[in-house]
Enzyme design. Structure first.
Site, PDB file in Angstrom:
ATOM      1  N   ARG A  28       0.833  -1.213   0.000  1.00 50.92           N
ATOM      2  CA  ARG A  28       0.000   0.000   0.000  1.00 50.92           C
ATOM      3  C   ARG A  28       0.861   1.253   0.000  1.00 50.92           C
ATOM      4  O   ARG A  28       0.611   2.194  -0.750  1.00 50.92           O
ATOM      5  CB  ARG A  28      -0.947   0.012   1.208  1.00 50.92           C
ATOM      6  CG  ARG A  28      -2.072  -0.977   1.096  1.00 50.92           C
ATOM      7  CD  ARG A  28      -2.984  -0.947   2.317  1.00 50.92           C
ATOM      8  NE  ARG A  28      -2.214  -1.258   3.523  1.00 50.92           N
ATOM      9  CZ  ARG A  28      -2.188  -0.509   4.623  1.00 50.92           C
ATOM     10  NH1 ARG A  28      -2.876   0.596   4.698  1.00 50.92           N
ATOM     11  NH2 ARG A  28      -1.464  -0.885   5.655  1.00 50.92           N
ATOM     12  N   ASN A  46      -6.011  -2.725   2.538  1.00 58.62           N
ATOM     13  CA  ASN A  46      -6.004  -4.174   2.666  1.00 58.62           C
ATOM     14  C   ASN A  46      -7.432  -4.654   2.862  1.00 58.62           C
ATOM     15  O   ASN A  46      -8.251  -3.951   3.452  1.00 58.62           O
ATOM     16  CB  ASN A  46      -5.176  -4.613   3.874  1.00 58.62           C
ATOM     17  CG  ASN A  46      -3.696  -4.420   3.670  1.00 58.62           C
ATOM     18  OD1 ASN A  46      -3.207  -4.370   2.553  1.00 58.62           O
ATOM     19  ND2 ASN A  46      -2.969  -4.303   4.758  1.00 58.62           N
TER      20      ASN A  46
END
Length: 86
Positions: A28, A46
């Site tokens: 990320r 996530n």
């Protein structure tokens, strides 16, 4: 029409989900950094299924660049098995 749209041409928005070993490897953070470098916006998170999902928005050429070139070449520790984009 916004100044961004006039200056950059068509705008595009893509929702995506990335499968593989993409959690716990700074995926990320990497994606956010690459988006910032290209000047696109969006979000990434996530999921409880072990994938990473997100959305990227901006000029079409820059969105295509991150979706095809940057997300497909992640960090050394990440193992991308599949990318679904809408």
């Amino acid at each position: 029409m916004s100044a961004l749209a006039k200056a950059s041409g068509a705008l595009k928005s893509v929702d995506y989900e990335v499968f593989g070993r993409v959690q716990g490897v700074c995926f990320r953070m990497y994606t956010e950094e690459e988006a910032r470098k290209l000047g696109v916006v969006g979000w990434v998170k996530n999921t409880s299924q072990g994938t990473v999902t997100g959305q990227v928005q901006g000029p079409e050429d820059k969105v295509n660049a991150i979706a095809i070139k940057r997300i497909g070449k992640p960090l050394r520790l990440a193992v991308v098995q599949e990318i679904l984009a809408e």
